[in-house]
Scaffold this active site. Structure first.
Site, short mmCIF file in Angstrom:
data_model
loop_
_atom_site.label_atom_id
_atom_site.label_comp_id
_atom_site.label_asym_id
_atom_site.label_seq_id
_atom_site.Cartn_x
_atom_site.Cartn_y
_atom_site.Cartn_z
N ARG B 36 0.68 -1.21 -0.09
CA ARG B 36 0.06 0.13 0.10
C ARG B 36 1.04 1.30 0.03
O ARG B 36 1.83 1.36 0.82
CB ARG B 36 -1.00 0.00 0.95
CG ARG B 36 -1.77 1.38 1.41
CD ARG B 36 -2.48 1.30 2.66
NE ARG B 36 -3.98 0.30 2.44
CZ ARG B 36 -4.65 0.32 3.48
NH1 ARG B 36 -4.95 1.08 4.47
NH2 ARG B 36 -5.68 -0.15 3.21
N LYS B 50 7.40 -2.61 -3.26
CA LYS B 50 8.41 -2.01 -2.25
C LYS B 50 9.62 -2.50 -2.47
O LYS B 50 10.71 -2.43 -1.46
CB LYS B 50 7.82 -1.99 -0.94
CG LYS B 50 6.49 -1.02 -0.84
CD LYS B 50 6.00 -1.21 0.58
CE LYS B 50 4.54 -0.56 0.27
NZ LYS B 50 3.93 -0.10 1.71
N GLY B 64 8.91 4.97 4.12
CA GLY B 64 9.20 6.22 4.36
C GLY B 64 8.85 6.96 2.97
O GLY B 64 7.67 6.70 2.40
N SER B 146 5.44 2.04 9.40
CA SER B 146 4.51 2.27 10.31
C SER B 146 3.79 1.23 10.99
O SER B 146 3.30 1.10 12.08
CB SER B 146 3.26 3.22 9.49
OG SER B 146 2.77 2.50 8.72
N SER B 186 -0.72 0.37 6.12
CA SER B 186 -0.23 -0.67 5.51
C SER B 186 -1.49 -1.45 4.91
O SER B 186 -2.49 -1.36 5.56
CB SER B 186 0.55 -1.66 6.27
OG SER B 186 1.51 -1.07 6.88
#
Lengths: 178, 219
Positions: B36, B50, B64, B146, B186
């Site tokens: 996400r 990612k 980040g 996070s 997320s």
């Protein structure tokens, strides 16, 4: 609490209610005093009706919200456990804003980030007492491993059909420091 | 963002929110991430990537600011390709990590990239996290982003020495799923890169938790 060892964060009242807190100890002492007096008054009235966990929870929610409105918040997160009016197990939480809800499992402080994911995955409606204790211990162990301000001495209070009791303080074992 | 432009509010830069996880197992490393990407409270990419290629034997996950993670990993990947030509050797994982930390430290934390870098070289399997200010931690399991605390609680309970490859991978996947379900930043699917002595295996969207039925669980 590592700075002052042996501080209890859970307490139990004669009417079968357990109260746990996270946050300002002085505010918790004030709440504890108030509740102790309230419950004692209730017993003195002796009308056959006593406040249960749900009533205490409702009172705390109203009180915390009022304090917040007056810009004098009681800086604690509370966990109320016991039985509701119908004798069913009850668990609820109230925070310093007056936010309150009932849930099958709750957590405060670091527990929100570390313990809730574990509880959401592992809790089942028909858990045995032993399984529940193991699950809570597991969560506390993770919190101790990852929260600098936590200590490994824990205390559990439980409320069952037989009444309420606060256990002895003991140390968590099998800490993984790797 | 159309709605925000109309409200006269500038949109926040695109961040990867994120849960990224690295797990060392016997002989290799598993790098797992969610998919996400967010800009403020809006999901801008439901299935972003990612995982970043650094070298054939070294991959990196980034949390980040998305622009920063893309730029840093691409730059380090190019630097290491040049190093490979100069030395004629397979790039050691520590070369990648050192290049990242030197770059990030130079920018004093303004390059907002939190990375988990892992790989296998002639000295074995390696796993490190690199923080935006340039510090590194080298540990058997790591989480960033996070959703790191939610994932960390799964790894704290489940990790032990001597995990096999499949045990390591499924532990990493469970950790990312904890982030997906318990962290707002997320979500979506789980991607995995597995690097071991035999090579690199990529499993894109290996698990799609949104399509699993979880009964009374709340998403």
């Amino acid at each position: 609490m590592v700075r002052y060892k042996g501080i209890r964060r859970v307490t139990a009242y004669d009417n079968g209610v357990c109260l746990g807190f996270s946050g300002d100890h002085a505010d918790f002492q004030s709440i504890d005093d108030e509740l102790t007096n309230m419950i004692r008054q209730d017993q003195c009235v002796d009308d056959g009706v006593t406040m249960g966990a749900k009533s205490i929870y409702g009172f705390l929610a109203a009180w915390m919200y009022q304090q917040r409105n007056e810009m004098k918040p009681l800086s604690v997160s509370l966990v109320v456990a016991g039985k509701d009016d119908k004798g069913e197990p009850f668990l609820g939480t109230v925070d310093q804003l007056g936010t309150h809800y009932e849930a099958p499992f709750v957590a405060t402080g670091f527990g929100n980030d570390l313990a809730l994911p574990v509880l959401r995955k592992e809790w089942t409606p028909n858990m045995s007492e032993l399984d529940a204790i193991r699950l809570v211990e597991d969560c506390l162990r993770v919190c101790y491993q990852r929260d600098c301000k936590a200590s490994n001495s824990i205390v559990m209070a439980k409320s069952t059909v037989d009444g309420v009791q606060v256990g002895v303080e003991y140390k968590l074992q099998n800490i993984n420091w790797q | 963002m159309a709605t925000e432009a109309m409200a006269g509010v500038p949109s926040k830069f695109r961040k990867t929110g994120t849960t990224i996880v690295g797990v060392l197992f016997e002989g290799g490393v598993a790098l797992c991430s969610d998919t996400r990407a967010t800009a403020g409270n809006i999901v801008v990419d439901k299935n972003c990537l990612k995982q970043h290629y650094i070298a054939d034997n070294v991959w990196c996950l980034g949390a980040g600011t998305a622009a920063d993670t893309e730029a840093v990993t691409m730059q380090i990947s190019h630097e290491l390709r040049l190093l490979q030509f100069e030395t004629g050797r397979v790039v050691p994982v520590t070369a990648a990590i050192t290049a990242m930390k030197r770059h990030l430290w130079k920018y004093q934390g303004h390059v907002s990239a939190a990375l988990i870098c892992g790989g296998v070289d002639s000295t074995g399997a390696h796993l490190s996290s690199v923080w935006p200010h340039g510090s590194t931690d080298s540990l058997p399991f790591l989480t960033m982003g996070s959703g790191c605390l939610a994932a960390l609680s799964v790894l704290e309970r489940g990790w032990r020495r001597g995990l096999t490859k499949e045990e390591g991978v499924s532990l990493g996947i469970e950790a990312v799923k904890a982030g997906i379900f318990n962290d707002m930043g997320s979500g979506s699917n789980v991607d995995v890169v597995i690097i071991d002595g035999e090579g690199t295996e990529r499993r894109r969207n290996t698990v799609k938790p949104g399509t699993e039925s979880r009964g009374a669980d709340v998403l």
